[in-house]
Design an enzyme around this catalytic site. Sequence first.
Site, PDB file in Angstrom:
ATOM      1  N   ASN A 161       0.747  -1.287   0.021  1.00  0.00           N
ATOM      2  CA  ASN A 161       0.019  -0.115   0.236  1.00  0.00           C
ATOM      3  C   ASN A 161       1.027   1.215  -0.010  1.00  0.00           C
ATOM      4  OD1 ASN A 161       0.717  -0.560   2.627  1.00  0.00           O
ATOM      5  ND2 ASN A 161      -0.998   0.620   3.301  1.00  0.00           N
ATOM      6  N   ASP A 221      -3.529   2.626  -5.200  1.00  0.00           N
ATOM      7  CA  ASP A 221      -4.632   2.520  -5.464  1.00  0.00           C
ATOM      8  C   ASP A 221      -4.942   1.064  -6.252  1.00  0.00           C
ATOM      9  OD1 ASP A 221      -7.668   2.476  -6.322  1.00  0.00           O
ATOM     10  OD2 ASP A 221      -7.411   4.114  -7.522  1.00  0.00           O
ATOM     11  N   ASP A 254       2.090  -7.040   4.964  1.00  0.00           N
ATOM     12  CA  ASP A 254       2.302  -5.951   5.775  1.00  0.00           C
ATOM     13  C   ASP A 254       1.004  -4.880   6.033  1.00  0.00           C
ATOM     14  OD1 ASP A 254       3.957  -4.267   7.879  1.00  0.00           O
ATOM     15  OD2 ASP A 254       3.339  -2.636   6.226  1.00  0.00           O
ATOM     16  N   GLU A 278      -0.707  -9.392   8.552  1.00  0.00           N
ATOM     17  CA  GLU A 278      -0.656  -8.617   9.683  1.00  0.00           C
ATOM     18  C   GLU A 278      -2.009  -7.618   9.942  1.00  0.00           C
ATOM     19  OE1 GLU A 278       2.126  -5.045  11.833  1.00  0.00           O
ATOM     20  OE2 GLU A 278       1.451  -4.998   9.559  1.00  0.00           O
ATOM     21  N   ASP A 410      -4.189 -18.377  38.950  1.00  0.00           N
ATOM     22  CA  ASP A 410      -2.885 -18.431  38.568  1.00  0.00           C
ATOM     23  C   ASP A 410      -2.448 -20.134  38.212  1.00  0.00           C
ATOM     24  OD1 ASP A 410      -3.400 -20.130  40.937  1.00  0.00           O
ATOM     25  OD2 ASP A 410      -2.036 -19.083  42.437  1.00  0.00           O
TER      26      ASP A 410
END
Length: 484
Positions: A161, A221, A254, A278, A410
Amino acid sequence: MKKNKYLIIGALSLMIGLTGCSSDDSGDVVDPTDDVVIDPDPDPNPDPQPLNLSDYDNGSRVMMQAFYWDVEPRFEWWTNLTEKVPGWADAGIDRLWVPVATKGQSGGYSMGYDVSDYFDFGNYEQHGTTETRFGSREELETFIATAHDNDVEVIADIVINHNSGGGLEYNPYRDKETYTLFDEEHGNASGMFNRNYEDFYPNSVSNYDPGSLFYAETNLDHNRERVQNWLWKEDNSVAKYYKNVMGFDGWRFDYVLGFEPWVVKAWLDEVGGFSVAELWDGRASVLEEYVEETGSGAFDFAAFYKLEESLDRYEDLTNLQGEMLWQTYPEKAITFTANHDTEKDTNEDNNIKRSNKMKAYSFILTHPGYPSVFYLDYEDEAFKEEIKNLINIHNSLATGELEVLYADNDEYIMKRSGTGTNPGLILYISISNSTKRRSVSSNWNNVTLMDYSGNTTYNPTSDENGMVQIEVPANSYAIYSITK
């Protein structure tokens, strides 16, 4: 797409028939119901013989993120990785995710995310250097060939991008000069995929950017046919050049929040290959929807944040029963405990403390999903042998249906049922300051168990009904399975 749900059973539904013990500071075992000190169970087999885990290869493997932010030394990273590949392969790693391999605006200092020339792998002089931060194209090709010789795939980090490093030109759609001119003299020495303001938002086709949060003026684009052709459609596109010429085996997309899911689907429909997105979102439902829309895998940020909340932020292991991507799409969920961004993030809610790292790794390397280990963790001498052992356990005993046997603030106990002749395992995590013991229902009758993590030498024997009392050291984990 049909979802395969793993059975996750909470603590309250399984308390019947379970008994628990914990220890005080003296090390004595204490019955928590009446605080009466009782003798620990005698060890019926002080020297059990462990299974040969190589006999139980379940076909699963592990990915490594083979870099960190601002790797050093500069110009030697591909060579460094080449030297480590055989050892990583022997440890059970089958994919290496590498940084953005092409020239960025920052030249020899760039980690590649300021992408400038998609076809300069360290063989064009521009932005003050010929080599990338990681080395030369020849060194990259040697690394990829070495990985393939060791049956290891190489996963390319793809930024499709935002661009950076072009020349100034007047942009009529913004009525000002923008850095949107990419050609042989302006950040694109390869001459492939030259571009100008018409290839970025806004332009004559698109009036707005649908999601970019930064690099707004140079956000590609993807609706333009020309951009699609250069990124994935044509024979000399980025995708096909990476795959067919350079030899990359898959993709890490990415910042997919910056463009529409159909782009990833179209890319994968055209070229295939392993894929992980991602999508930085801690909601499992959002990750599931993305997997369904694209067919791509995704980093399981839901699991990452559940681990951070459980081990760090809230110190409450009941959060480990929350919704995570691996529960519905185990084959598409890439689980992790750290990456290049989380480790440099100053927000403590976006990383897992060093003191809790191994407990987090014990979780992702015993649960469903495709685990990814982080370079700095694996190569840390304090962690390395422990992570190697966990990978060995993952690739052998971590198989079969999952059942949560017990969870409270725990303690967390999980069972993998195994398959066929594979016995499976039981994971016991504790963040208590005391040694814990708890009786649970196993799949193993009248057999001595041992902790394959090596964190405790307690070797209990199950009864004729499979009930067995297991132990976990303070603030640690144990992974039990049968012995010979």
